[in-house]
Scaffold this active site. Structure first.
Site, PDB file in Angstrom:
ATOM      1  N   HIS A 164      -9.481   0.666   4.807  1.00 30.32           N
ATOM      2  CA  HIS A 164      -8.090   1.347   5.684  1.00 30.32           C
ATOM      3  C   HIS A 164      -8.077   2.210   6.733  1.00 30.32           C
ATOM      4  O   HIS A 164      -9.282   2.827   7.159  1.00 30.32           O
ATOM      5  CB  HIS A 164      -7.261   1.390   4.422  1.00 30.32           C
ATOM      6  CG  HIS A 164      -5.814   1.855   5.212  1.00 30.32           C
ATOM      7  ND1 HIS A 164      -5.076   2.377   6.347  1.00 30.32           N
ATOM      8  CD2 HIS A 164      -5.205   1.157   5.122  1.00 30.32           C
ATOM      9  CE1 HIS A 164      -3.911   2.625   5.867  1.00 30.32           C
ATOM     10  NE2 HIS A 164      -3.475   1.278   5.948  1.00 30.32           N
ATOM     11  N   SER A 223       2.659  -2.966  10.332  1.00 29.79           N
ATOM     12  CA  SER A 223       3.783  -2.500  10.083  1.00 29.79           C
ATOM     13  C   SER A 223       4.732  -4.417  10.465  1.00 29.79           C
ATOM     14  O   SER A 223       5.846  -4.447  10.595  1.00 29.79           O
ATOM     15  CB  SER A 223       4.358  -2.328  11.353  1.00 29.79           C
ATOM     16  OG  SER A 223       3.752  -1.085  12.066  1.00 29.79           O
ATOM     17  N   GLY A 246       2.291   2.321  10.813  1.00 26.95           N
ATOM     18  CA  GLY A 246       3.003   3.937  10.776  1.00 26.95           C
ATOM     19  C   GLY A 246       3.317   4.121  12.045  1.00 26.95           C
ATOM     20  O   GLY A 246       4.074   5.171  12.046  1.00 26.95           O
ATOM     21  N   ASN A 258       0.541  -1.502   0.201  1.00 23.00           N
ATOM     22  CA  ASN A 258       0.344   0.082   0.225  1.00 23.00           C
ATOM     23  C   ASN A 258       0.991   0.866   0.014  1.00 23.00           C
ATOM     24  O   ASN A 258       1.451   2.115   0.884  1.00 23.00           O
ATOM     25  CB  ASN A 258      -0.581   0.224   1.108  1.00 23.00           C
ATOM     26  CG  ASN A 258      -1.923   1.136   0.885  1.00 23.00           C
ATOM     27  OD1 ASN A 258      -2.176   1.885   0.471  1.00 23.00           O
ATOM     28  ND2 ASN A 258      -2.360   0.963   2.752  1.00 23.00           N
ATOM     29  N   GLU A 313      -6.607   4.583   7.729  1.00 27.52           N
ATOM     30  CA  GLU A 313      -6.951   6.171   7.531  1.00 27.52           C
ATOM     31  C   GLU A 313      -7.771   6.738   6.732  1.00 27.52           C
ATOM     32  O   GLU A 313      -7.794   7.904   7.308  1.00 27.52           O
ATOM     33  CB  GLU A 313      -5.034   6.179   6.700  1.00 27.52           C
ATOM     34  CG  GLU A 313      -3.949   5.902   7.968  1.00 27.52           C
ATOM     35  CD  GLU A 313      -2.691   5.344   6.724  1.00 27.52           C
ATOM     36  OE1 GLU A 313      -1.862   5.484   7.259  1.00 27.52           O
ATOM     37  OE2 GLU A 313      -2.576   5.498   5.128  1.00 27.52           O
ATOM     38  N   GLU A 345      -5.466  -5.050  10.344  1.00 28.72           N
ATOM     39  CA  GLU A 345      -5.076  -4.075  10.857  1.00 28.72           C
ATOM     40  C   GLU A 345      -5.183  -3.178  11.746  1.00 28.72           C
ATOM     41  O   GLU A 345      -5.749  -2.286  12.471  1.00 28.72           O
ATOM     42  CB  GLU A 345      -4.673  -3.063   9.247  1.00 28.72           C
ATOM     43  CG  GLU A 345      -6.087  -2.601   8.752  1.00 28.72           C
ATOM     44  CD  GLU A 345      -5.771  -1.336   8.253  1.00 28.72           C
ATOM     45  OE1 GLU A 345      -4.485  -1.200   7.614  1.00 28.72           O
ATOM     46  OE2 GLU A 345      -6.708  -0.772   7.904  1.00 28.72           O
ATOM     47  N   LYS A 357      -0.123   4.510   0.037  1.00 25.23           N
ATOM     48  CA  LYS A 357      -0.875   5.705   0.324  1.00 25.23           C
ATOM     49  C   LYS A 357      -0.692   6.598  -0.629  1.00 25.23           C
ATOM     50  O   LYS A 357      -0.610   6.901  -1.556  1.00 25.23           O
ATOM     51  CB  LYS A 357       0.047   5.750   1.666  1.00 25.23           C
ATOM     52  CG  LYS A 357      -0.230   3.994   2.260  1.00 25.23           C
ATOM     53  CD  LYS A 357      -0.006   4.771   4.326  1.00 25.23           C
ATOM     54  CE  LYS A 357      -0.394   2.942   5.147  1.00 25.23           C
ATOM     55  NZ  LYS A 357      -0.033   3.681   6.408  1.00 25.23           N
TER      56      LYS A 357
END
Length: 249
Positions: free
Chosen positions: A94, A212, A172, A9, A96, A166, A11
């Site tokens: 996701h 991660s 992150g 990904n 985010e 996730e 991003k």
């Protein structure tokens, strides 16, 4: 046997020239991969990456899709538009997107349906925050996300679907769930799918870990019985680092 799937990904990273260079460096490094390899790239990189991966074992993915066919949704992309560009996979829900853009389980459900209508393969993200984990709510949060995000789908819809666990606290941040924590959460997800849908669906459904994962921990994580791959963020921006994850065996 479930075929492992490692998806990068990117991003909001990589201009066209950077994307082209990255993929050309990556291709020979992963050509003998024993897992399915996917790159989920920004919309502006899709055409460039599609050309760069032509004839290789790398699949093309996007990072979001809207539920409507068309209309007054400034800044959004439809499933038909992605299909026209020969996108195969699309990340939906996701953390985010949930955190910064008000994504909900309801809108995730609608986006999944739109993707499936155009034979795109959704990578559906679910996971808990640090606060939810520390307060003992992990299983309840995952259960609710599964029920609400996957409501209304038929058994054959799951053949084209991937789930990604996730833990939000490991996205992150450099923090990673232990292999046992990740495996336990994914086992709960699979058991919920089994009880809610069927044993056959649960046994076939691929569930990635998306917190991660990198070259240093991929072998331990992928050795876990329930983990079928990874949704890779930062490490996917480096050909060498991403190849280390892809070639974990």
């Amino acid at each position: 046997m479930r075929t492992p799937i490692i998806a990068g990904n990117w991003k909001m990273n990589k201009l066209n020239k950077e994307a082209d260079a990255l993929v050309k460096e990556l291709v020979p490094l992963v050509k003998d991969a024993e897992c399915e390899v996917v790159l989920c790239v920004p919309f502006t990189d899709i055409v460039t990456v599609r050309k760069a991966i032509r004839g290789t074992n790398i699949r093309l993915g996007a990072q979001n899709v809207h539920w409507a066919e068309s209309g007054a949704f400034t800044g959004e992309i439809s499933a038909a538009m992605l299909k026209e560009l020969k996108v195969e996979y699309v990340i939906i829900g996701h953390s985010e997107r949930r955190q910064y853009f008000n994504e909900t389980n309801e809108t995730v459900n609608k986006r999944i349906q739109a993707a499936l209508n155009y034979k795109l393969k959704p990578i559906v993200c679910i996971g808990e925050t640090l606060e939810e984990r520390e307060s003992g709510q992990t299983e309840q949060v995952l259960y609710t996300q599964i029920i609400e995000c996957l409501r209304g789908f038929k058994s054959w819809d799951f053949d084209r679907m991937v789930l990604a666990y996730e833990p939000v606290w490991a996205i992150g941040t450099g923090k990673t769930a232990t292999s046992e924590q990740a495996n336990e959460a994914i086992a709960f997800i699979r058991d919920t799918i089994r009880k809610r849908f069927s044993l056959k669906i649960a046994d076939k459904l691929r569930i990635q870990y998306g917190g991660s994962m990198n070259g240093g921990n991929v072998k331990e994580l992928m050795a876990m019985e329930e983990i079928d791959g990874g949704l890779i963020g930062g490490a996917s921006l480096s050909p060498a680092k991403f190849a280390d994850v892809v070639n974990y065996k």
